[in-house]
Design an enzyme around this catalytic site. Sequence first.
Site, PDB file in Angstrom:
ATOM      1  N   GLU A  19       0.821  -1.217   0.000  1.00 57.04           N
ATOM      2  CA  GLU A  19       0.000   0.000   0.000  1.00 57.04           C
ATOM      3  C   GLU A  19       0.850   1.262   0.000  1.00 57.04           C
ATOM      4  O   GLU A  19       0.532   2.242  -0.667  1.00 57.04           O
ATOM      5  CB  GLU A  19      -0.923  -0.008   1.234  1.00 57.04           C
ATOM      6  CG  GLU A  19      -1.758   1.237   1.353  1.00 57.04           C
ATOM      7  CD  GLU A  19      -2.813   1.156   2.455  1.00 57.04           C
ATOM      8  OE1 GLU A  19      -2.941   0.098   3.096  1.00 57.04           O
ATOM      9  OE2 GLU A  19      -3.495   2.170   2.655  1.00 57.04           O
ATOM     10  N   GLU A  36       2.555  11.361  10.563  1.00 55.32           N
ATOM     11  CA  GLU A  36       3.283  11.181  11.832  1.00 55.32           C
ATOM     12  C   GLU A  36       3.761   9.729  11.956  1.00 55.32           C
ATOM     13  O   GLU A  36       4.887   9.462  12.380  1.00 55.32           O
ATOM     14  CB  GLU A  36       2.386  11.529  13.039  1.00 55.32           C
ATOM     15  CG  GLU A  36       2.085  13.006  13.200  1.00 55.32           C
ATOM     16  CD  GLU A  36       1.025  13.517  12.218  1.00 55.32           C
ATOM     17  OE1 GLU A  36       0.309  12.693  11.614  1.00 55.32           O
ATOM     18  OE2 GLU A  36       0.928  14.748  12.042  1.00 55.32           O
TER      19      GLU A  36
HETATM   20  C1  FAD Z   1      -9.222   9.042   2.217  1.00 59.60           C
HETATM   21  C2  FAD Z   1      -8.991   7.924   3.186  1.00 59.60           C
HETATM   22  C3  FAD Z   1      -9.209   6.616   2.773  1.00 59.60           C
HETATM   23  C4  FAD Z   1      -9.022   5.572   3.682  1.00 59.60           C
HETATM   24  N1  FAD Z   1      -9.287   4.297   3.258  1.00 59.60           N
HETATM   25  C5  FAD Z   1      -9.176   3.286   4.144  1.00 59.60           C
HETATM   26  C6  FAD Z   1      -9.524   1.961   3.756  1.00 59.60           C
HETATM   27  O1  FAD Z   1      -9.906   1.709   2.614  1.00 59.60           O
HETATM   28  N2  FAD Z   1      -9.456   0.982   4.668  1.00 59.60           N
HETATM   29  C7  FAD Z   1      -9.030   1.214   5.937  1.00 59.60           C
HETATM   30  O2  FAD Z   1      -8.955   0.265   6.715  1.00 59.60           O
HETATM   31  N3  FAD Z   1      -8.709   2.459   6.356  1.00 59.60           N
HETATM   32  C8  FAD Z   1      -8.766   3.499   5.486  1.00 59.60           C
HETATM   33  N4  FAD Z   1      -8.460   4.771   5.882  1.00 59.60           N
HETATM   34  C9  FAD Z   1      -8.161   5.010   7.283  1.00 59.60           C
HETATM   35  C10 FAD Z   1      -6.716   5.372   7.584  1.00 59.60           C
HETATM   36  O3  FAD Z   1      -5.876   4.258   7.416  1.00 59.60           O
HETATM   37  C11 FAD Z   1      -6.690   5.913   9.015  1.00 59.60           C
HETATM   38  O4  FAD Z   1      -7.446   7.106   9.017  1.00 59.60           O
HETATM   39  C12 FAD Z   1      -5.290   6.204   9.489  1.00 59.60           C
HETATM   40  O5  FAD Z   1      -4.559   5.014   9.653  1.00 59.60           O
HETATM   41  C13 FAD Z   1      -5.279   7.005  10.809  1.00 59.60           C
HETATM   42  O6  FAD Z   1      -6.080   6.392  11.761  1.00 59.60           O
HETATM   43  P1  FAD Z   1      -7.196   7.220  12.557  1.00 59.60           P
HETATM   44  O7  FAD Z   1      -8.042   7.916  11.562  1.00 59.60           O
HETATM   45  O8  FAD Z   1      -7.853   6.295  13.500  1.00 59.60           O
HETATM   46  O9  FAD Z   1      -6.381   8.338  13.350  1.00 59.60           O
HETATM   47  P2  FAD Z   1      -5.665   8.138  14.730  1.00 59.60           P
HETATM   48  O10 FAD Z   1      -4.841   6.901  14.699  1.00 59.60           O
HETATM   49  O11 FAD Z   1      -6.648   8.286  15.824  1.00 59.60           O
HETATM   50  O12 FAD Z   1      -4.673   9.374  14.737  1.00 59.60           O
HETATM   51  C14 FAD Z   1      -5.082  10.689  15.162  1.00 59.60           C
HETATM   52  C15 FAD Z   1      -3.850  11.582  15.161  1.00 59.60           C
HETATM   53  O13 FAD Z   1      -2.884  11.085  16.111  1.00 59.60           O
HETATM   54  C16 FAD Z   1      -1.629  10.864  15.470  1.00 59.60           C
HETATM   55  N5  FAD Z   1      -0.982   9.670  16.023  1.00 59.60           N
HETATM   56  C17 FAD Z   1      -1.579   8.491  16.321  1.00 59.60           C
HETATM   57  N6  FAD Z   1      -0.679   7.612  16.775  1.00 59.60           N
HETATM   58  C18 FAD Z   1       0.530   8.250  16.762  1.00 59.60           C
HETATM   59  C19 FAD Z   1       1.862   7.855  17.105  1.00 59.60           C
HETATM   60  N7  FAD Z   1       2.138   6.635  17.550  1.00 59.60           N
HETATM   61  N8  FAD Z   1       2.863   8.768  16.948  1.00 59.60           N
HETATM   62  C20 FAD Z   1       2.596  10.024  16.475  1.00 59.60           C
HETATM   63  N9  FAD Z   1       1.336  10.448  16.145  1.00 59.60           N
HETATM   64  C21 FAD Z   1       0.331   9.569  16.272  1.00 59.60           C
HETATM   65  C22 FAD Z   1      -1.982  10.641  14.005  1.00 59.60           C
HETATM   66  O14 FAD Z   1      -0.879  10.930  13.165  1.00 59.60           O
HETATM   67  C23 FAD Z   1      -3.139  11.601  13.807  1.00 59.60           C
HETATM   68  O15 FAD Z   1      -2.660  12.898  13.565  1.00 59.60           O
HETATM   69  C24 FAD Z   1      -8.598   5.841   5.006  1.00 59.60           C
HETATM   70  C25 FAD Z   1      -8.372   7.163   5.399  1.00 59.60           C
HETATM   71  C26 FAD Z   1      -8.561   8.201   4.507  1.00 59.60           C
HETATM   72  C27 FAD Z   1      -8.297   9.604   4.964  1.00 59.60           C
END
Ligand code: FAD
Length: 402
Positions: free
Chosen positions: A251, A386
Amino acid sequence: MTAPSQQELDEYRADARAWFSEHTPKDPGFMLPLTFMEVGTQQQFDFLREWQNKVWAAGYLGGNWPEQYGGRGLPEVFRDIATKEMSRAGGPIMLNAIGLNWAGPLILDMGTDEERARYIKNILSAEDIWCQGFSEPEHGSDLGNAQTKAVRDGDEWVINGSKIWTTQGNFAKYMILLARTNPDAPTKYKGLSFFLSPMDAPGIETVPIRKLTGEYGFTQTFFNDARIPADCLMGEEGEGWKVAMRTLEYERGARGGQPGGYVMTYPDITQVVELARTANYNGKPAIEDTLIRDELVSLLMEARSLRLSSARTGMAPLNQERPLSIPLSSKLVSSEFMKRMAELATRLQGTRSAYYVGDEDAHAHGIWQRGYLNSFSATIGGGTSEIQHNIIGEHVLGLPKS
Ligand SMILES: Cc1cc2nc3c(=O)[nH]c(=O)nc-3n(C[C@H](O)[C@H](O)[C@H](O)COP(=O)(O)OP(=O)(O)OC[C@H]3O[C@@H](n4cnc5c(N)ncnc54)[C@H](O)[C@@H]3O)c2cc1C
């Protein structure tokens, strides 16, 4: 297979150029998505599905994948030529992004012969669209804590829980699904298993989610006692984390083997330069402003270095010192670059940047405004910037785990 001669490559290029010039669809009369994450209507879906099928049937998608699974068994250089010609003709994106770029290569790489025979050809032909069920409402970056449960019951797995941000979830026939099969495993990672799950099983429901751009493109996916066949398990029970990590390498572009085509169209930096020539900035063309020129030159240099870095990844002798540094950095640098480029293009429009897609007065139909809003997606999907920094810190620079 022996290396192709220059003549063979030239002939293939000429054929591909002629084919794309004849068959690339012109304006379909409605807005086409710029990325696979924006396919929001049935009309867009049908159009793009037909286009992918046509490209594959003509031999310009999956040229490097094995013949017995619907490819052409050619060296990767042919795939690259086909993709270049597709881009040259300005063709629409390939629809089945997750199937083509991560589920497909993963199945070819780690799947059984039976799984390859069952899934690969229909991924190429766009007969079967794939989606990815990794993220959950409470577990995105923290994927290892995924809580969707899979419990074995005879010849079936019973799935309960919810996945979110499922790109093309409402169109997909299959999902690569990460679920917890053992809540009591010695580590959270060992409790996870990986499934190639049908999306039409009773108990699976998808609810579309509207994005910042006002468009649709992903869903929340609910599993309520959904029953899928036992043979949907990929690999061994409890080894899902290993398979999921390999999936993320595909990916994020850290591992090759994709079948060609592109799933996002990137605006060209030269279009921003053109915009700067015509945009009025403090009473004169923006390109005459020293600070804007400075920004443009930085972006032009960055665009060039991105292109060269990408070419360098294919040349092993140039990657020996830190072999993973470019592949592991590419998602971070390209998505952040796109965001800054789209921001500048929007800013150059001054007050006109308030016009959006659908407004008659919007510059270039509002494509930059929409691109700017969308550019945030790419810095989140597939692992946030991040998280990419953490990965580079640990795996390239050798820093302690955060
Ligand atoms: C357009 C789009 C398409 C997507 N498509 C898919 C899909 O098809 N299938 C799927 O499964 N997912 C999909 N996603 C989801 C995507 O993989 C997640 O949004 C992403 O992994 C972040 O997870 P979260 O949204 O839960 O944010 P969180 O993990 O809650 O993060 C929130 C904030 O905290 C920061 N953060 C979290 N942990 C840490 C760390 N350890 N160190 C530093 N900073 C940290 C993050 O960088 C972010 O700024 C998609 C997302 C988008 C935007």
